[in-house]
Design a protein around this motif. Sequence first.
Motif, PDB file in Angstrom:
ATOM      1  N   CYS A 131       4.973  39.025   7.052  1.00 53.15           N
ATOM      2  CA  CYS A 131       4.043  39.639   7.993  1.00 53.15           C
ATOM      3  C   CYS A 131       3.961  41.135   7.699  1.00 53.15           C
ATOM      4  O   CYS A 131       4.985  41.812   7.629  1.00 53.15           O
ATOM      5  CB  CYS A 131       4.495  39.413   9.431  1.00 53.15           C
ATOM      6  SG  CYS A 131       3.345  40.074  10.653  1.00 53.15           S
ATOM      7  N   HIS A 139      -1.095  32.878  14.735  1.00 51.74           N
ATOM      8  CA  HIS A 139       0.343  32.700  14.969  1.00 51.74           C
ATOM      9  C   HIS A 139       0.613  32.218  16.383  1.00 51.74           C
ATOM     10  O   HIS A 139      -0.134  32.502  17.306  1.00 51.74           O
ATOM     11  CB  HIS A 139       1.085  34.044  14.833  1.00 51.74           C
ATOM     12  CG  HIS A 139       1.160  34.559  13.441  1.00 51.74           C
ATOM     13  ND1 HIS A 139       2.253  35.239  12.963  1.00 51.74           N
ATOM     14  CD2 HIS A 139       0.290  34.511  12.411  1.00 51.74           C
ATOM     15  CE1 HIS A 139       2.040  35.587  11.702  1.00 51.74           C
ATOM     16  NE2 HIS A 139       0.847  35.160  11.350  1.00 51.74           N
ATOM     17  N   HIS A 164       4.962  36.532  17.954  1.00 52.36           N
ATOM     18  CA  HIS A 164       3.610  36.714  17.419  1.00 52.36           C
ATOM     19  C   HIS A 164       2.737  35.612  18.008  1.00 52.36           C
ATOM     20  O   HIS A 164       2.991  34.441  17.768  1.00 52.36           O
ATOM     21  CB  HIS A 164       3.589  36.530  15.895  1.00 52.36           C
ATOM     22  CG  HIS A 164       4.419  37.498  15.127  1.00 52.36           C
ATOM     23  ND1 HIS A 164       4.688  37.336  13.775  1.00 52.36           N
ATOM     24  CD2 HIS A 164       5.057  38.644  15.482  1.00 52.36           C
ATOM     25  CE1 HIS A 164       5.437  38.333  13.343  1.00 52.36           C
ATOM     26  NE2 HIS A 164       5.685  39.129  14.363  1.00 52.36           N
ATOM     27  N   ASN A 173       2.792  43.455   9.606  1.00 55.73           N
ATOM     28  CA  ASN A 173       3.034  44.299  10.781  1.00 55.73           C
ATOM     29  C   ASN A 173       4.503  44.679  10.915  1.00 55.73           C
ATOM     30  O   ASN A 173       4.837  45.798  11.290  1.00 55.73           O
ATOM     31  CB  ASN A 173       2.605  43.583  12.066  1.00 55.73           C
ATOM     32  CG  ASN A 173       1.100  43.533  12.222  1.00 55.73           C
ATOM     33  OD1 ASN A 173       0.385  44.332  11.628  1.00 55.73           O
ATOM     34  ND2 ASN A 173       0.611  42.600  13.022  1.00 55.73           N
ATOM     35  N   TYR A 209       2.914  30.417  10.153  1.00 55.42           N
ATOM     36  CA  TYR A 209       1.674  30.552  10.924  1.00 55.42           C
ATOM     37  C   TYR A 209       0.880  29.246  10.856  1.00 55.42           C
ATOM     38  O   TYR A 209       1.397  28.210  10.428  1.00 55.42           O
ATOM     39  CB  TYR A 209       0.861  31.751  10.415  1.00 55.42           C
ATOM     40  CG  TYR A 209       0.604  31.740   8.933  1.00 55.42           C
ATOM     41  CD1 TYR A 209      -0.541  31.151   8.416  1.00 55.42           C
ATOM     42  CD2 TYR A 209       1.522  32.305   8.042  1.00 55.42           C
ATOM     43  CE1 TYR A 209      -0.774  31.126   7.052  1.00 55.42           C
ATOM     44  CE2 TYR A 209       1.289  32.292   6.679  1.00 55.42           C
ATOM     45  CZ  TYR A 209       0.141  31.697   6.187  1.00 55.42           C
ATOM     46  OH  TYR A 209      -0.084  31.669   4.845  1.00 55.42           O
ATOM     47  N   GLN A 249      -3.252  38.078  12.765  1.00 56.84           N
ATOM     48  CA  GLN A 249      -2.030  38.661  12.205  1.00 56.84           C
ATOM     49  C   GLN A 249      -2.127  38.726  10.672  1.00 56.84           C
ATOM     50  O   GLN A 249      -2.387  37.712  10.030  1.00 56.84           O
ATOM     51  CB  GLN A 249      -0.819  37.793  12.586  1.00 56.84           C
ATOM     52  CG  GLN A 249      -0.749  37.432  14.061  1.00 56.84           C
ATOM     53  CD  GLN A 249       0.042  38.441  14.874  1.00 56.84           C
ATOM     54  OE1 GLN A 249       0.726  39.286  14.333  1.00 56.84           O
ATOM     55  NE2 GLN A 249      -0.054  38.340  16.189  1.00 56.84           N
TER      56      GLN A 249
END
Length: 383
Positions: free
Chosen positions: A327, A300, A280, A329, A355, A285
Motif C-alpha cells: 500500500c 479495500h 483500510h 499510503n 484487497y 486505495q
Amino acid sequence: MAHNTAAKNALLVLEDGRTFRGESFGAEGETFGEAVFNTGMTGYQETLTDPSYHRQVVVMTAPHVGNTGINDEDPESRRIWVAGYVVRDPARVPSSWRSRRTLDDELREQGVVGISGVDTRALTRHLRDRGAMRVGISTTETDAEALLERVRASAEMSGLELADEVTTPEAYVVPAQGRKRFTVAALDLGIKSMTPYRMAERGIEVHVLPATSTIDDVLAVQPDGLFYSNGPGDPAATTQQIEVLQGALEREVPYFGICFGNQLFGRALGFGTYKLKYGHRGINQPVMDRTTGKVEVTAHNHGFAVDAPLEGSTTTPYGEASVSHVCLNDDVVEGLELRAPASEGGALKSFSVQYHPEAAAGPHDAAYLFDRFVTLMNDRKGA
C-alpha cells in the motif's frame, strides 16, 4: 415514501466515551460492534451486504447516502451483515430506475439499527486518531453513561473467529460460462457473490465450500486450484483453515487468496498478523504491484494485516515467499507470492492480495489477478 418527520432520537457512544446524538435510521433498538469507517462515495448496497463487515458498525464518510435506494441485483450476499450503520444525511427520496425500496426500509426490514444526522466527519477523524473501537447505537437508551457500560462489556474484534458465522451452510457450484477450463475449490469465509462470477467468466467451475471443510473435502472436488475468500474476524484466531491451506500447499495445488485469504496465506507461510489502527475501508486505495511496477487504485476492507518483511524473500517449507503488493499510503503488505526456489526456476506457485479485485462498486484495475490465477492453473496442468 414520505420522509418521517417525527424520527426517533438515537444515541451513539464509543468505548472511550465520545458521544454523538442523532435520529434513528433503519430499525429501532440497540446494537454493538466495532466502529469502522468506509471512504467509498458509491456502492453502499455492496458494503452493507459484504460479510467481512459482520460485527462491525460502519460509518459512511460520504455525507449523502441512500440516493439510489436498494435494488435486487447488487447485493454481495444473502443479507445485510453490518452490525449498525452511521450516516450523516440520508436521502429523503431514492432516485434510480433500478430502485425497489428505500435504504431506510431495507435496514428496518433486516433489523439493522442505524443513526443519521451525526457529524460523520468528526466521528471519522476521531477513529483515525484513536483507532477502531467498540461502539453502541441505541434508540431506546438516552443515558450515555448507561450505554457506555454496555459498550465496554461487548465483545472485542481481536481474537474473534467469525468465518463460521457467515459461511454457506452447504456446498454449491457456480458453473463456468462457456467452455469449462478449470475446477476451483473456493472456501467461503465470507465470500462476495462477484468473486465466483469473475472466475466463471474465465471458464472456471467454482465449487463453493463451507468454512469448516477439511483438506479431504477440498481434494474431493479434484480442483485445479484452491481459493480462499474475504471474511470477518481475527486471522490469528483461525487454525483449521490454515491447516487445510498448508495441506494444499504441500500437494502443490495452486492457491489464490483475497483479503482474509491473504492473511491466512501469510500465517500458513509462517508470518504473523496484526490489527491495524483503523484499517483500510474504501474504493480508492493506491497499491503497487511489485511484479509489474504498476500502481492500481483498489477497493479495500480489512482491519488486520500480514507482518512480513517488505524486502527479500523468506524460505518456507513450500517455497520462497515474498511481498508482491504494498500500500502506497502506509507500506502495509497488500499481497504475497510463493515461488519455487531459484535453483528450480523460480516459477510462481501461489499468490494472494489483501484487497478486492472483484470490487463492486469500485475500480477494476486489479481484475487481471483472476487472469493470473488462470495462467497459474494452466501452467500447472501443462507441467
